[in-house]
Design a protein around this motif. Structure first.
Motif, PDB file in Angstrom:
ATOM      1  N   GLN A  30      -3.537 -43.008  49.146  1.00  0.00           N
ATOM      2  CA  GLN A  30      -4.505 -43.240  48.075  1.00  0.00           C
ATOM      3  C   GLN A  30      -5.896 -42.761  48.484  1.00  0.00           C
ATOM      4  O   GLN A  30      -6.737 -42.497  47.619  1.00  0.00           O
ATOM      5  CB  GLN A  30      -4.600 -44.733  47.756  1.00  0.00           C
ATOM      6  CG  GLN A  30      -3.364 -45.326  47.152  1.00  0.00           C
ATOM      7  CD  GLN A  30      -3.550 -46.823  46.995  1.00  0.00           C
ATOM      8  OE1 GLN A  30      -4.453 -47.280  46.306  1.00  0.00           O
ATOM      9  NE2 GLN A  30      -2.694 -47.590  47.652  1.00  0.00           N
ATOM     10  N   TRP A  31      -6.151 -42.689  49.805  1.00  0.00           N
ATOM     11  CA  TRP A  31      -7.506 -42.413  50.286  1.00  0.00           C
ATOM     12  C   TRP A  31      -7.626 -41.152  51.127  1.00  0.00           C
ATOM     13  O   TRP A  31      -8.712 -40.603  51.249  1.00  0.00           O
ATOM     14  CB  TRP A  31      -8.021 -43.600  51.101  1.00  0.00           C
ATOM     15  CG  TRP A  31      -8.122 -44.818  50.254  1.00  0.00           C
ATOM     16  CD1 TRP A  31      -7.284 -45.893  50.239  1.00  0.00           C
ATOM     17  CD2 TRP A  31      -9.112 -45.081  49.258  1.00  0.00           C
ATOM     18  NE1 TRP A  31      -7.688 -46.806  49.294  1.00  0.00           N
ATOM     19  CE2 TRP A  31      -8.817 -46.331  48.682  1.00  0.00           C
ATOM     20  CE3 TRP A  31     -10.223 -44.376  48.791  1.00  0.00           C
ATOM     21  CZ2 TRP A  31      -9.586 -46.879  47.668  1.00  0.00           C
ATOM     22  CZ3 TRP A  31     -10.995 -44.936  47.785  1.00  0.00           C
ATOM     23  CH2 TRP A  31     -10.672 -46.168  47.234  1.00  0.00           C
ATOM     24  N   ARG A  95      -7.597 -46.441  59.871  1.00  0.00           N
ATOM     25  CA  ARG A  95      -6.695 -46.862  58.803  1.00  0.00           C
ATOM     26  C   ARG A  95      -6.030 -48.151  59.236  1.00  0.00           C
ATOM     27  O   ARG A  95      -5.639 -48.294  60.387  1.00  0.00           O
ATOM     28  CB  ARG A  95      -5.667 -45.786  58.463  1.00  0.00           C
ATOM     29  CG  ARG A  95      -4.864 -45.300  59.640  1.00  0.00           C
ATOM     30  CD  ARG A  95      -3.796 -44.280  59.300  1.00  0.00           C
ATOM     31  NE  ARG A  95      -4.353 -43.059  58.775  1.00  0.00           N
ATOM     32  CZ  ARG A  95      -3.657 -42.113  58.170  1.00  0.00           C
ATOM     33  NH1 ARG A  95      -2.354 -42.233  58.038  1.00  0.00           N
ATOM     34  NH2 ARG A  95      -4.220 -41.033  57.711  1.00  0.00           N
ATOM     35  N   ALA A 130     -17.094 -41.420  54.171  1.00  0.00           N
ATOM     36  CA  ALA A 130     -16.316 -42.271  53.259  1.00  0.00           C
ATOM     37  C   ALA A 130     -16.608 -41.859  51.821  1.00  0.00           C
ATOM     38  O   ALA A 130     -17.732 -41.460  51.500  1.00  0.00           O
ATOM     39  CB  ALA A 130     -16.669 -43.742  53.459  1.00  0.00           C
ATOM     40  N   ARG A 131     -15.607 -41.971  50.997  1.00  0.00           N
ATOM     41  CA  ARG A 131     -15.848 -41.777  49.564  1.00  0.00           C
ATOM     42  C   ARG A 131     -16.611 -42.986  49.051  1.00  0.00           C
ATOM     43  O   ARG A 131     -16.288 -44.121  49.389  1.00  0.00           O
ATOM     44  CB  ARG A 131     -14.524 -41.633  48.824  1.00  0.00           C
ATOM     45  CG  ARG A 131     -13.876 -40.300  49.085  1.00  0.00           C
ATOM     46  CD  ARG A 131     -12.621 -39.993  48.313  1.00  0.00           C
ATOM     47  NE  ARG A 131     -12.281 -40.818  47.203  1.00  0.00           N
ATOM     48  CZ  ARG A 131     -11.027 -41.168  46.894  1.00  0.00           C
ATOM     49  NH1 ARG A 131     -10.021 -40.769  47.645  1.00  0.00           N
ATOM     50  NH2 ARG A 131     -10.781 -41.919  45.838  1.00  0.00           N
ATOM     51  N   ASN A 134     -14.799 -46.095  47.988  1.00  0.00           N
ATOM     52  CA  ASN A 134     -14.103 -46.902  48.985  1.00  0.00           C
ATOM     53  C   ASN A 134     -15.071 -47.945  49.558  1.00  0.00           C
ATOM     54  O   ASN A 134     -15.503 -47.873  50.706  1.00  0.00           O
ATOM     55  CB  ASN A 134     -13.520 -46.013  50.086  1.00  0.00           C
ATOM     56  CG  ASN A 134     -12.528 -46.733  50.955  1.00  0.00           C
ATOM     57  OD1 ASN A 134     -12.484 -47.962  50.974  1.00  0.00           O
ATOM     58  ND2 ASN A 134     -11.746 -45.969  51.700  1.00  0.00           N
ATOM     59  N   SER A 137     -14.296 -49.622  52.991  1.00  0.00           N
ATOM     60  CA  SER A 137     -14.566 -48.807  54.168  1.00  0.00           C
ATOM     61  C   SER A 137     -16.065 -48.741  54.457  1.00  0.00           C
ATOM     62  O   SER A 137     -16.494 -48.811  55.617  1.00  0.00           O
ATOM     63  CB  SER A 137     -14.001 -47.398  53.977  1.00  0.00           C
ATOM     64  OG  SER A 137     -14.067 -46.671  55.169  1.00  0.00           O
TER      65      SER A 137
END
Length: 175
Positions: A30-31, A95, A130-131, A134, A137
């Motif tokens: 998903q990430w 992760r 990082a997005r 997110n 995170s």
């Protein structure tokens, strides 16, 4: 909270690592970009562990397994893109198993990795990406003293969509 520890992967970890990766595959994808399907075999995981050991020996990357007190793998954290001399920096990635989300384990694992980075690895700077979507995170990074220093607009193509990437840094010595 359960105490975690980090350790470099060893061939003795191969079966448990494969189980961890298979059990969390959909969650991770998903990430992050999906691993090649060929990765999900015991032979490929053993090769990946050997490659990680070779990268460590060459001082280009450092991988760690995140384990609970009972030895079960609940995550991974790594330093890639190690640049020496002059910069002594790397990029951190991590992760965690879906089943341990929201318990503070990621923050604890990143903290342990930073102790290693600024101690035994003698890094001066650690970067992270990082997005913005997110939030979990980003919280992990901020809890560990990272500060955002930039935003790359529409810089990542993932599942056919362009995403922004937030860039973070943490220094061994405060400014």
């Amino acid at each position: 909270m359960t105490t975690l520890h980090i350790c470099s992967p060893d061939l003795a970890d191969a079966e448990q690592l494969l189980e961890f990766e298979c059990a969390n595959r959909a969650h991770f994808e998903q990430w992050v970009q999906a691993r090649d399907p060929a990765y999900y075999s015991i032979e490929a995981v053993r090769r990946a562990i050997q490659d990680a050991q070779a990268d460590r020996d060459k001082d280009v990357a450092y991988q760690y397994l995140v384990k609970m007190g009972n030895g079960s793998i609940v995550g991974r954290v790594n330093f890639t893109a190690v640049v020496r001399p002059y910069f002594n920096k790397a990029v951190i990635g991590y992760r965690m198993a879906q089943g341990v989300s929201g318990r503070g384990y990621a923050s604890q694992a990143v903290g342990l990795a930073l102790q290693e980075a600024f101690g035994a690895l003698d890094l001066w700077r650690v970067e992270a990406v990082a997005r913005p979507e997110n939030a979990g995170s980003i919280r992990v990074l901020e809890r560990n003293g990272f500060v955002q220093y930039g935003l790359a607009k529409r810089s990542m193509l993932f599942h056919g969509v362009r995403y922004d990437l937030a860039h973070f840094e943490r220094h061994a010595q405060p400014a």
